[in-house]
Design a protein around this motif. Structure first.
Motif, PDB file in Angstrom:
ATOM      1  N   PRO A  42       0.916  -1.261   0.109  1.00 42.55           N
ATOM      2  CA  PRO A  42      -0.011  -0.033   0.060  1.00 42.55           C
ATOM      3  C   PRO A  42       1.059   1.160   0.046  1.00 42.55           C
ATOM      4  O   PRO A  42       0.487   2.389  -0.679  1.00 42.55           O
ATOM      5  CB  PRO A  42      -0.830  -0.213   1.298  1.00 42.55           C
ATOM      6  N   VAL A  43       1.970   1.210   0.601  1.00 41.35           N
ATOM      7  CA  VAL A  43       2.642   2.340   0.775  1.00 41.35           C
ATOM      8  C   VAL A  43       3.611   2.500  -0.449  1.00 41.35           C
ATOM      9  O   VAL A  43       3.645   3.443  -1.051  1.00 41.35           O
ATOM     10  CB  VAL A  43       3.798   2.368   1.912  1.00 41.35           C
ATOM     11  N   LEU A  44       3.950   1.462  -0.948  1.00 48.34           N
ATOM     12  CA  LEU A  44       4.718   1.347  -2.260  1.00 48.34           C
ATOM     13  C   LEU A  44       3.774   2.015  -3.592  1.00 48.34           C
ATOM     14  O   LEU A  44       4.235   2.964  -4.088  1.00 48.34           O
ATOM     15  CB  LEU A  44       5.065   0.028  -2.773  1.00 48.34           C
ATOM     16  N   TYR A  45       2.564   1.538  -3.719  1.00 54.60           N
ATOM     17  CA  TYR A  45       1.613   2.086  -4.556  1.00 54.60           C
ATOM     18  C   TYR A  45       1.387   3.565  -4.305  1.00 54.60           C
ATOM     19  O   TYR A  45       1.175   4.337  -5.305  1.00 54.60           O
ATOM     20  CB  TYR A  45       0.352   1.218  -4.658  1.00 54.60           C
ATOM     21  N   ALA A  46       1.479   4.052  -3.005  1.00 52.48           N
ATOM     22  CA  ALA A  46       0.886   5.517  -3.021  1.00 52.48           C
ATOM     23  C   ALA A  46       2.048   6.267  -3.258  1.00 52.48           C
ATOM     24  O   ALA A  46       1.876   7.157  -3.741  1.00 52.48           O
ATOM     25  CB  ALA A  46       0.854   5.699  -1.333  1.00 52.48           C
ATOM     26  N   GLN A  47       3.246   5.873  -3.024  1.00 50.04           N
ATOM     27  CA  GLN A  47       4.656   6.400  -3.693  1.00 50.04           C
ATOM     28  C   GLN A  47       4.468   6.540  -5.282  1.00 50.04           C
ATOM     29  O   GLN A  47       4.854   7.524  -6.017  1.00 50.04           O
ATOM     30  CB  GLN A  47       5.826   5.781  -3.094  1.00 50.04           C
ATOM     31  N   LEU A  48       4.294   5.340  -5.781  1.00 47.69           N
ATOM     32  CA  LEU A  48       4.094   5.125  -7.062  1.00 47.69           C
ATOM     33  C   LEU A  48       3.079   6.234  -7.675  1.00 47.69           C
ATOM     34  O   LEU A  48       3.459   6.773  -8.784  1.00 47.69           O
ATOM     35  CB  LEU A  48       3.900   3.841  -7.566  1.00 47.69           C
ATOM     36  N   VAL A  49       1.837   6.411  -7.255  1.00 44.99           N
ATOM     37  CA  VAL A  49       1.089   7.401  -7.653  1.00 44.99           C
ATOM     38  C   VAL A  49       1.278   8.895  -7.512  1.00 44.99           C
ATOM     39  O   VAL A  49       1.404   9.475  -8.486  1.00 44.99           O
ATOM     40  CB  VAL A  49      -0.447   7.199  -7.043  1.00 44.99           C
ATOM     41  N   GLN A  50       2.000   9.088  -6.405  1.00 44.72           N
ATOM     42  CA  GLN A  50       2.644  10.210  -6.248  1.00 44.72           C
ATOM     43  C   GLN A  50       3.736  10.784  -7.143  1.00 44.72           C
ATOM     44  O   GLN A  50       3.971  11.816  -7.950  1.00 44.72           O
ATOM     45  CB  GLN A  50       3.395  10.501  -4.696  1.00 44.72           C
ATOM     46  N   GLU A  51       4.609   9.755  -7.523  1.00 43.42           N
ATOM     47  CA  GLU A  51       5.586   9.993  -8.515  1.00 43.42           C
ATOM     48  C   GLU A  51       5.069  10.152  -9.770  1.00 43.42           C
ATOM     49  O   GLU A  51       5.440  11.205 -10.589  1.00 43.42           O
ATOM     50  CB  GLU A  51       6.398   8.539  -8.376  1.00 43.42           C
ATOM     51  N   LEU A  52       4.179   9.301 -10.136  1.00 39.28           N
ATOM     52  CA  LEU A  52       3.440   9.480 -11.343  1.00 39.28           C
ATOM     53  C   LEU A  52       2.801  10.863 -11.632  1.00 39.28           C
ATOM     54  O   LEU A  52       3.159  11.437 -12.824  1.00 39.28           O
ATOM     55  CB  LEU A  52       2.265   8.481 -11.564  1.00 39.28           C
ATOM     56  N   GLN A  53       2.206  11.379 -10.828  1.00 39.51           N
ATOM     57  CA  GLN A  53       1.516  12.750 -10.513  1.00 39.51           C
ATOM     58  C   GLN A  53       2.590  13.743 -10.956  1.00 39.51           C
ATOM     59  O   GLN A  53       2.383  14.589 -11.740  1.00 39.51           O
ATOM     60  CB  GLN A  53       0.638  12.911  -9.544  1.00 39.51           C
TER      61      GLN A  53
END
Length: 160
Positions: free
Chosen positions: A13-24
């Motif tokens: 869950p933390v990894l994907y939150a980071q991934l979405v933030q990085e994508l944005q």
């Protein structure tokens, strides 16, 4: 050049939150859909472990056509309803396949792939294509991956 700051050792869950933030941050202000798909594929491929393919198939003239990706050369065209990508497109639901060899009609673009997850990209009720991730590891993907990748696709579509 973009420097990724994703810590792949974090819980999913933390990894994907980071991934979405990085994508944005990566696609902010860029209106070109193909450019954003290209950077999104690279971001996923280099951020998630145990992948041998990460990319997009886009709906064109009633079939899925390979779009931006990272990995070995891929199948160019996939009929709607055929294989995991075609099933995700036809059903408009994420397909999580723990063992592709047990999926009836699986299309083996890379014989090294053993598991797969495919997330449909739908905006305003219109199917645009699918995000496809393959892994050489059996059961690589789980419900946390499904949830994280669905959020990733939602963020991608919201920004483009």
């Amino acid at each position: 050049m973009h420097e990724s700051h994703i810590d792949a050792t974090q819980p999913k869950p933390v990894l994907y939150a980071q991934l979405v933030q990085e994508l944005q941050g990566l696609i902010a202000g860029e209106p070109d859909f193909i450019a954003n798909l290209a950077n999104s594929a690279a971001l996923i491929y280099h951020s998630l472990s145990d992948l041998n393919w990460a990319g997009f198939y886009l709906l064109k003239d009633g079939e899925l056509v390979v779009g931006p990706f990272q990995g070995k050369p891929a199948c160019v065209r996939i009929a709607i309803g055929k294989g995991v990508c075609g099933a995700a497109a036809a059903q408009r639901t994420t397909q999580l396949v723990r063992n592709v060899h047990e999926f009836a009609g699986h299309i083996a673009c890379d014989s090294a792939s053993n598991s797969e997850i495919v997330v449909p990209m739908i905006r305003n009720g219109e199917l645009l294509g699918v995000l496809d991730l393959d892994s050489p590891k059996l059961a690589r993907f789980d419900e946390q991956d499904r949830e994280g990748l669905e959020k990733f696709v939602a963020a991608l579509l919201a920004a483009t």
